[in-house]
Design an enzyme around this catalytic site. Structure first.
Site, short mmCIF file in Angstrom:
data_model
loop_
_atom_site.label_atom_id
_atom_site.label_comp_id
_atom_site.label_asym_id
_atom_site.label_seq_id
_atom_site.Cartn_x
_atom_site.Cartn_y
_atom_site.Cartn_z
N MET A 1 -5.96 -2.79 -4.76
CA MET A 1 -5.80 -2.81 -3.35
C MET A 1 -5.28 -1.36 -2.89
SD MET A 1 -4.50 -6.48 -1.92
CE MET A 1 -5.87 -7.64 -1.40
N ARG B 1 -0.33 -8.97 -4.26
CA ARG B 1 0.63 -9.28 -3.06
C ARG B 1 1.46 -10.48 -3.34
NH1 ARG B 1 -2.98 -8.60 1.94
NH2 ARG B 1 -2.43 -10.77 2.44
N ASP C 1 0.76 -1.34 -0.03
CA ASP C 1 -0.07 0.10 0.05
C ASP C 1 0.88 1.24 -0.17
OD1 ASP C 1 -2.22 -1.69 0.15
OD2 ASP C 1 -2.18 -1.63 2.56
#
Ligand code: F6P
Length: 363
Positions: free
Chosen positions: A184, A290, A142
């Protein structure tokens, strides 16, 4: 180096991301070479709560530079001062710092290296209060950790999201559709902004700029009028409607950070299709962001972070987080970072550049 240093522990906390193994390697190799025993703590703070630690030797940390995930396992639910357990069908929060401190004492760990994001650093700050020596390394796809310009794992996630956005271009243009891709990033728009800019997305939605459906529809219609019969929208999962509505997928009561965001892409696609008649589709990229092998940038950054973390140990600088500021490695007290989120500022160069090439932010 402090002569009395005998044994250190390493844990990886929070959501996994590419580059964790590169950090473990960069901390453990020099430690072992300097005669320090290295204990790998399994599954983040959970390994300290449940006393699950194992000795790492050179062979264990060799050949892992390029692998995704973490050889130690991770957990984004075990915060020592707010640990949820199910009792009679209900989640009850306990402060289990005593157990964690006992593990650290039982295993005689001089310092614990915590590799993680804001949740992991908040957990570390609570342990520092109780006298534990900690060194932090900033991880998260992030890129929302306070005090550092960049976290490792972010570049790989941007690369993955960019590739996905690039790929939907063909269907969007062949079928003259509006394609909304949800990426995300939680409450910060770095991932949506950078992957959107890199892929030339026509609309980028980020939490920092509330969006209006009307503005997005206008943009899609204007593009159609100019002969561009498709629109690509990169939507950060934390993007909010003007007025404040955020899109929550579900609540995970077992987690200290229980809100799991999701749903903005479907909402936008449905609204665009209803209001404009343009055929629209939505997709959620999810955890592929991820996964996978870290990019060369992330391998280098993670190795630099690990190197610098070990330097802090050598210098006896405790309870600091390694950071990268203006391309220079440095460190800040972990307490300064805990419970803060680094969002995209209004004068961010990527945002200004995107606007300059005609990208809409739905505002
Ligand atoms: O913080 C990393 C992250 O992948 C966020 O971008 C996302 O909102 C969240 O973790 C997802 O968490 P989980 O793996 O628990 O679904």
């Amino acid at each position: 180096m402090t002569k009395s240093l005998k044994r250190i522990g390493i844990l990886t906390g929070g959501g996994d991301c590419p580059g964790l193994n590169a950090v473990i390697r960069a901390v453990a190799k020099p430690a072992i070479a300097n005669g320090i025993e290295v204990m790998g703590i399994e599954d983040g703070y959970l390994g300290l709560i449940e006393e699950r630690l194992r000795r790492l030797r050179n062979n264990d940390v060799s050949g892992i530079l390029t692998t995704g995930g973490t050889i130690l396992g991770s957990c984004n639910k075990a915060n020592p001062s707010a640990y949820s357990v199910q009792e009679n069908g209900k989640w009850v929060v306990h402060d289990v710092r005593d157990r964690v401190i006992k593990s650290i004492a039982d295993f005689e760990l001089d310092t614990v290296f915590v590799i993680g994001g804001d949740g992991t650093m908040s957990g570390a700050a609570d342990l520092i209060d109780r006298g534990v020596n900690v060194i932090g390394v900033p991880k998260t796809i992030d890129n929302d950790l306070w005090a550092t310009d960049i976290t490792f794992g972010h570049d790989t996630a941007v690369t993955t999201a960019t590739e996905a956005l690039d790929k939907v271009h063909t269907t969007a243009s062949s079928h003259h559709r509006v394609m909304v891709v949800e990426v995300m990033g939680r409450y910060a728009g770095w991932l949506a902004l950078r992957s959107g800019l890199a892929s030339g997305a026509d609309v980028i939605l980020i939490p920092e700029i509330p969006f209006s459906i009307e503005k997005i529809c206008d943009h899609c219609i204007t593009r159609s009028k100019h002969g561009k019969r498709f629109t690509i929208i990169a939507a950060g999962e934390g993007a909010t409607l003007s007025g404040g509505k955020q899109f929550v997928d579900h609540i995970d009561e077992s987690s200290p950070d229980p809100i799991r965001l999701g749903g903005v892409a479907k909402f936008v696609a449905d609204q665009v299709s209803q209001n404009t008649g343009l055929e629209s589709r939505s997709m959620v990229l999810g955890h592929i962001q991820r996964g996978g092998t870290p990019t060369p940038y992330d391998r280098i950054l993670a190795t630099q972070f690990g190197y610098y973390a070990f330097e802090l140990l050598k210098e006896g600088v405790m309870n600091h987080l390694v950071v990268m500021k203006d391309n220079k490695l440095g460190s800040v007290p972990i307490k300064d970072v805990a419970n803060k989120v680094r969002t995209v500022p209004p004068d961010n160069a990527s945002m200004l550049a995107a606007r300059c090439v005609g990208t809409s932010f739905g505002d």
